[in-house]
Scaffold this motif. Structure first.
Motif, PDB file in Angstrom:
ATOM      1  N   TYR A  32       0.856  -1.193   0.000  1.00 11.34           N
ATOM      2  CA  TYR A  32       0.000   0.000   0.000  1.00 11.34           C
ATOM      3  C   TYR A  32       0.889   1.239   0.000  1.00 11.34           C
ATOM      4  O   TYR A  32       1.961   1.231   0.616  1.00 11.34           O
ATOM      5  CB  TYR A  32      -0.896   0.017   1.242  1.00 11.34           C
ATOM      6  N   THR A  40      -8.289  -0.444   5.844  1.00 14.52           N
ATOM      7  CA  THR A  40      -9.146  -0.750   4.695  1.00 14.52           C
ATOM      8  C   THR A  40     -10.166   0.371   4.626  1.00 14.52           C
ATOM      9  O   THR A  40     -10.935   0.553   5.563  1.00 14.52           O
ATOM     10  CB  THR A  40      -9.911  -2.067   4.917  1.00 14.52           C
ATOM     11  N   ILE A  41     -10.169   1.095   3.554  1.00 14.21           N
ATOM     12  CA  ILE A  41     -11.112   2.220   3.475  1.00 14.21           C
ATOM     13  C   ILE A  41     -12.382   1.669   2.847  1.00 14.21           C
ATOM     14  O   ILE A  41     -12.363   1.201   1.721  1.00 14.21           O
ATOM     15  CB  ILE A  41     -10.487   3.363   2.650  1.00 14.21           C
ATOM     16  N   ASN A  42     -13.457   1.687   3.595  1.00 13.91           N
ATOM     17  CA  ASN A  42     -14.627   0.896   3.195  1.00 13.91           C
ATOM     18  C   ASN A  42     -15.752   1.669   2.509  1.00 13.91           C
ATOM     19  O   ASN A  42     -16.792   1.094   2.224  1.00 13.91           O
ATOM     20  CB  ASN A  42     -15.209   0.171   4.421  1.00 13.91           C
ATOM     21  N   SER A  48     -18.432   3.028   0.164  1.00 11.45           N
ATOM     22  CA  SER A  48     -18.991   2.518  -1.090  1.00 11.45           C
ATOM     23  C   SER A  48     -20.408   3.073  -1.234  1.00 11.45           C
ATOM     24  O   SER A  48     -20.939   3.672  -0.302  1.00 11.45           O
ATOM     25  CB  SER A  48     -19.037   0.987  -1.059  1.00 11.45           C
ATOM     26  N   ARG A  77     -22.194   3.575  -7.868  1.00 10.62           N
ATOM     27  CA  ARG A  77     -21.163   4.614  -7.681  1.00 10.62           C
ATOM     28  C   ARG A  77     -20.625   5.049  -9.046  1.00 10.62           C
ATOM     29  O   ARG A  77     -20.200   4.205  -9.824  1.00 10.62           O
ATOM     30  CB  ARG A  77     -20.044   4.016  -6.833  1.00 10.62           C
ATOM     31  N   ALA A 113     -12.959  -6.821  -3.767  1.00 13.59           N
ATOM     32  CA  ALA A 113     -12.909  -5.710  -2.810  1.00 13.59           C
ATOM     33  C   ALA A 113     -14.279  -5.026  -2.758  1.00 13.59           C
ATOM     34  O   ALA A 113     -14.436  -3.844  -3.057  1.00 13.59           O
ATOM     35  CB  ALA A 113     -11.796  -4.708  -3.143  1.00 13.59           C
ATOM     36  N   SER A 172     -16.333  -4.475  -0.237  1.00 13.42           N
ATOM     37  CA  SER A 172     -16.704  -3.690   0.932  1.00 13.42           C
ATOM     38  C   SER A 172     -18.076  -4.102   1.490  1.00 13.42           C
ATOM     39  O   SER A 172     -18.350  -5.294   1.636  1.00 13.42           O
ATOM     40  CB  SER A 172     -16.654  -2.195   0.609  1.00 13.42           C
ATOM     41  N   GLU A 213     -21.660  -2.681  -4.295  1.00 14.92           N
ATOM     42  CA  GLU A 213     -21.211  -2.955  -5.666  1.00 14.92           C
ATOM     43  C   GLU A 213     -21.743  -4.298  -6.213  1.00 14.92           C
ATOM     44  O   GLU A 213     -22.359  -4.315  -7.277  1.00 14.92           O
ATOM     45  CB  GLU A 213     -19.683  -2.899  -5.702  1.00 14.92           C
ATOM     46  N   ASP A 223     -13.799  -9.647  -0.146  1.00 11.03           N
ATOM     47  CA  ASP A 223     -13.087  -8.530   0.495  1.00 11.03           C
ATOM     48  C   ASP A 223     -12.156  -9.118   1.555  1.00 11.03           C
ATOM     49  O   ASP A 223     -12.361 -10.241   2.030  1.00 11.03           O
ATOM     50  CB  ASP A 223     -14.077  -7.539   1.140  1.00 11.03           C
ATOM     51  N   HIS A 248     -11.276 -12.772   0.965  1.00 11.50           N
ATOM     52  CA  HIS A 248     -10.209 -12.980  -0.021  1.00 11.50           C
ATOM     53  C   HIS A 248      -9.258 -11.797   0.011  1.00 11.50           C
ATOM     54  O   HIS A 248      -9.685 -10.652  -0.076  1.00 11.50           O
ATOM     55  CB  HIS A 248     -10.850 -13.119  -1.416  1.00 11.50           C
ATOM     56  N   ASN A 249      -7.964 -12.110   0.148  1.00 14.25           N
ATOM     57  CA  ASN A 249      -6.942 -11.065   0.128  1.00 14.25           C
ATOM     58  C   ASN A 249      -6.337 -11.011  -1.270  1.00 14.25           C
ATOM     59  O   ASN A 249      -5.661 -11.944  -1.700  1.00 14.25           O
ATOM     60  CB  ASN A 249      -5.866 -11.400   1.178  1.00 14.25           C
ATOM     61  N   LEU A 250      -6.591  -9.917  -1.965  1.00 17.80           N
ATOM     62  CA  LEU A 250      -6.108  -9.768  -3.354  1.00 17.80           C
ATOM     63  C   LEU A 250      -4.599  -9.941  -3.455  1.00 17.80           C
ATOM     64  O   LEU A 250      -4.086 -10.393  -4.479  1.00 17.80           O
ATOM     65  CB  LEU A 250      -6.470  -8.375  -3.878  1.00 17.80           C
ATOM     66  N   ARG A 261     -13.048  -1.929  -8.080  1.00 14.11           N
ATOM     67  CA  ARG A 261     -13.080  -0.472  -8.130  1.00 14.11           C
ATOM     68  C   ARG A 261     -12.697   0.149  -6.783  1.00 14.11           C
ATOM     69  O   ARG A 261     -13.100  -0.327  -5.735  1.00 14.11           O
ATOM     70  CB  ARG A 261     -14.490  -0.001  -8.542  1.00 14.11           C
ATOM     71  N   ASN A 262     -11.927   1.215  -6.888  1.00 11.94           N
ATOM     72  CA  ASN A 262     -11.587   2.026  -5.724  1.00 11.94           C
ATOM     73  C   ASN A 262     -10.823   1.273  -4.639  1.00 11.94           C
ATOM     74  O   ASN A 262     -11.026   1.503  -3.448  1.00 11.94           O
ATOM     75  CB  ASN A 262     -12.862   2.686  -5.165  1.00 11.94           C
TER      76      ASN A 262
HETATM   77  C1  LIG Z   1     -13.134   1.953  -0.949  1.00 14.21           C
HETATM   78  S1  LIG Z   1     -13.643   0.292  -0.801  1.00 14.21           S
HETATM   79  C2  LIG Z   1     -14.249  -0.056  -2.423  1.00 14.21           C
HETATM   80  C3  LIG Z   1     -15.623  -0.672  -2.414  1.00 14.21           C
HETATM   81  C4  LIG Z   1     -16.253  -0.851  -3.798  1.00 14.21           C
HETATM   82  N1  LIG Z   1     -15.428  -1.654  -4.651  1.00 14.21           N
HETATM   83  C5  LIG Z   1     -16.567   0.485  -4.441  1.00 14.21           C
HETATM   84  O1  LIG Z   1     -15.895   0.876  -5.368  1.00 14.21           O
HETATM   85  O2  LIG Z   1     -17.506   1.162  -3.994  1.00 14.21           O
HETATM   86  C6  LIG Z   1     -12.096  -0.580  -0.739  1.00 14.21           C
HETATM   87  C7  LIG Z   1     -12.188  -2.008  -0.214  1.00 14.21           C
HETATM   88  O3  LIG Z   1     -10.975  -2.701  -0.507  1.00 14.21           O
HETATM   89  C8  LIG Z   1     -10.763  -3.650   0.493  1.00 14.21           C
HETATM   90  N2  LIG Z   1      -9.355  -4.082   0.468  1.00 14.21           N
HETATM   91  C9  LIG Z   1      -8.251  -3.386   0.814  1.00 14.21           C
HETATM   92  N3  LIG Z   1      -7.150  -4.152   0.648  1.00 14.21           N
HETATM   93  C10 LIG Z   1      -7.586  -5.346   0.177  1.00 14.21           C
HETATM   94  C11 LIG Z   1      -6.926  -6.562  -0.176  1.00 14.21           C
HETATM   95  N4  LIG Z   1      -5.597  -6.675  -0.075  1.00 14.21           N
HETATM   96  N5  LIG Z   1      -7.683  -7.599  -0.620  1.00 14.21           N
HETATM   97  C12 LIG Z   1      -9.032  -7.492  -0.729  1.00 14.21           C
HETATM   98  N6  LIG Z   1      -9.709  -6.372  -0.392  1.00 14.21           N
HETATM   99  C13 LIG Z   1      -8.994  -5.318   0.055  1.00 14.21           C
HETATM  100  C14 LIG Z   1     -11.144  -2.909   1.763  1.00 14.21           C
HETATM  101  O4  LIG Z   1     -11.435  -3.801   2.820  1.00 14.21           O
HETATM  102  C15 LIG Z   1     -12.362  -2.104   1.293  1.00 14.21           C
HETATM  103  O5  LIG Z   1     -13.563  -2.756   1.611  1.00 14.21           O
END
Ligand SMILES: C[S@@+](CC[C@H](N)C(=O)[O-])C[C@H]1O[C@@H](n2cnc3c(N)ncnc32)[C@H](O)[C@@H]1O
Length: 257
Positions: free
Chosen positions: A22, A65-67, A69, A73, A102, A104, A108, A131, A184-186, A201-202
């Protein structure tokens, strides 16, 4: 190793979350303001406390984690998905394998499911939603939202797929049943394959350039040829062919055949 780097190493060991992927300045600022608010003087002190205090660990996760949504959107992009992308995907396959990565709090994947109802019966809709953060997915599964999350929802969809409950709106069960939530961790977990549509997204915006490049490659490999990768409205890919993508529309990339 400095204080932050040592913290990164320990967090990775304990949780599998690699903060080094990050953007550093942004993440450091967010976490420093949290530990200072909690009365700690260094990342080390904060890590030690977090190791034995589950609530503090959850706060750390919530901060990193910025949540934020919302449904539909950047509405115009969803219009492109509905009017152009999905009809084209359906020319090839009658059922679509879809992943909201991801996701949130669920706005989405539920938006995707609502749009897909315009093309197929509910029984044929299946959306995988993942997420890193299990707490937000628990909220997603409940499907209850304040009015501000629905600002961009078209009126017909609002009437059809939400039930008003006091000051909240609840996603109807028929839509909820089409979405499967999974942790799931990307950055660490393997990706499933043969997707027709991946919506991510985002979240890429928070990652370093190296991490982003790796993820573009993994998303590309997870799509079937001709499949679409839909990113957020600040997340344009600068060199799509480097990852086997062609630009289909702004913020939509097609996996080359
Ligand atoms: C700003 S939200 C986006 C939500 C939605 N995709 C949207 O665009 O409205 C970002 C999300 O990414 C998730 N996130 C951050 N790092 C991540 C990772 N390594 N693997 C999976 N999810 C992750 C956070 O937990 C959070 O829920």
């Amino acid at each position: 190793m400095n204080d932050y780097q040592e913290f990164i190493t320990k967090v990775l060991k304990k949780t599998g979350i690699d903060l080094a992927c990050y953007k550093e300045a942004q993440m450091k600022r967010r976490l420093t303001s949290l530990y200072e608010k909690k009365g700690y003087k260094s990342f080390q002190e904060f890590f030690n406390a977090m190791s034995t205090d589950r609530a503090l660990f959850d706060e750390f996760l919530d901060r990193m984690t910025i949540n934020v949504s919302e449904f539909y959107r950047n509405g115009k992009r969803w219009e492109v998905l509905e009017k152009k992308i999905i009809p084209k995907l359906l020319e090839k396959n009658k059922r679509l394998k879809v992943w909201s990565a991801a996701c949130s709090t669920g706005e989405e994947p539920y938006t995707i499911a609502m749009i897909l109802t315009k093309f197929m019966p509910l029984s044929q809709i299946q959306v995988l939603a993942t997420d890193l953060d299990e707490t937000v997915m628990e909220r997603a599964k409940k499907g209850i939202y304040p009015e501000r999350s629905l600002q961009e929802v078209p009126d017909d969809i609002k009437k059809k797929y939400f039930t008003k409950d006091g000051i909240f709106y609840k996603v109807n069960d028929e839509i909820k049943r089409t979405v499967t939530f999974k942790k799931h961790n990307l950055l660490a977990d393997s990706f499933d394959s043969n997707f027709d549509l991946i919506v991510c997204r985002n979240v890429l915006i928070y990652f370093t350039e190296d991490a982003k490049e790796l993820l573009y490659k993994k998303f590309s490999a997870a799509l079937r040829p001709g499949g679409i990768f839909f990113v957020g409205s600040t997340e344009q890919i600068f060199n799509p062919p480097a990852y086997g993508f062609e630009t289909e529309d702004t913020f939509f990339y097609r996996k080359a055949k």
